[in-house]
Design a protein around this motif. Structure first.
Motif, PDB file in Angstrom:
ATOM      1  N   TYR A 141       0.991  -1.173   0.118  1.00 49.50           N
ATOM      2  CA  TYR A 141       0.001   0.042  -0.142  1.00 49.50           C
ATOM      3  C   TYR A 141       1.023   1.273  -0.162  1.00 49.50           C
ATOM      4  N   ILE A 144      -8.068   8.000   5.355  1.00 49.82           N
ATOM      5  CA  ILE A 144      -8.095   6.981   4.348  1.00 49.82           C
ATOM      6  C   ILE A 144      -7.171   5.922   4.436  1.00 49.82           C
ATOM      7  N   CYS A 145      -5.538   6.555   4.576  1.00 50.20           N
ATOM      8  CA  CYS A 145      -4.672   5.632   4.951  1.00 50.20           C
ATOM      9  C   CYS A 145      -4.901   4.760   6.249  1.00 50.20           C
ATOM     10  N   GLU A 156      -7.469   2.181   5.339  1.00 45.92           N
ATOM     11  CA  GLU A 156      -7.219   0.854   4.412  1.00 45.92           C
ATOM     12  C   GLU A 156      -6.127   0.081   5.383  1.00 45.92           C
ATOM     13  N   ILE A 167      -5.692   4.969  -4.336  1.00 46.95           N
ATOM     14  CA  ILE A 167      -6.207   4.274  -2.967  1.00 46.95           C
ATOM     15  C   ILE A 167      -6.110   2.591  -3.533  1.00 46.95           C
ATOM     16  N   THR A 178      -9.368  -2.507  -3.933  1.00 47.56           N
ATOM     17  CA  THR A 178     -10.014  -1.053  -3.749  1.00 47.56           C
ATOM     18  C   THR A 178     -10.430  -0.729  -2.359  1.00 47.56           C
ATOM     19  N   GLN A 179     -10.614   0.701  -2.308  1.00 45.38           N
ATOM     20  CA  GLN A 179     -11.161   1.277  -1.041  1.00 45.38           C
ATOM     21  C   GLN A 179     -12.570   0.683  -0.765  1.00 45.38           C
TER      22      GLN A 179
END
Length: 199
Positions: free
Chosen positions: A60, A69-70, A73, A161, A177-178
């Motif tokens: 990643y 977001i990071c 994930e 992402i 994917t996200q």
């Protein structure tokens, strides 16, 4: 805008791609994503794509100051790994999650070490010079763009992402994917790792 001590200019744009192109069943054959790269780990040791041969890797690209977001994930990957440890321990031991910083100007080894305390203990955190990171991101067709700085000099980094899943030979096996839930990712990982080709 250039990073200090670097010839690399931001924002730079690398081509996003449809997630389906990561699939081994893509009709054009193997996707031209990935390749040789070299970075450093939190101990300052040289790490290359060959370092992880024999392991299936979850790769990643992100940055330590990412507000939401990071972390989301990476927590998702942690949940997948914990579930696999319970339900598929033999497969879980073969997986290595990797985080590559796309913000090498701020993500020092110290900063990444502190950041890593909040996530799954099996994560390997990598960084390098802006040129090294740029070359690797380009090979993975990662979109990266530095946003405008605030008055206090802070900034965000827009980036693709995507979680890249490689097999134990280093070939790209799939992309997540996200929008995928931990259960979706788990299902795909088990499917890829237990796949037996029919000749």
């Amino acid at each position: 805008m250039k990073l200090p001590g670097s010839s690399l200019t931001f924002p730079y744009f690398l081509f996003p791609f449809p997630p389906s192109r990561c699939s081994p069943s893509f009709p054009a054959g193997k996707p031209a994503i990935g390749g040789d790269w070299s970075l450093v780990d939190l101990d300052g040791n040289l790490v290359t794509n060959r370092t992880f041969e024999g392991k299936w890797t979850l790769l990643y690209f992100g940055f330590a100051r990412c507000p939401d977001i990071c972390p989301s994930e990476m927590v998702k990957v942690g949940k997948v790994l914990d579930t696999m440890k319970e339900e598929y321990p033999g497969l879980a031991d073969k997986i290595q999650p990797i985080f590559v910083s796309v913000d090498p100007a701020r993500d020092s080894l110290k900063a990444l070490r502190e950041y890593g305390k909040d996530f799954h203990p099996s994560y390997v955190f990598l960084t390098g010079s802006p040129e090294q990171v740029h070359r690797m991101a380009k090979k993975y067709r990662v979109y990266v763009s530095k946003a405008d700085e605030t008055e206090d000099g802070d900034y965000l980094v827009d980036h693709s992402i995507v979680i890249y899943f490689h097999d134990d030979t280093g070939d790209l096996s799939d992309c997540f994917t996200q929008s995928m839930r931990p259960s979706d990712v788990l299902e795909k990982i088990v499917e890829r790792m237990t796949f037996v080709p029919k000749y």
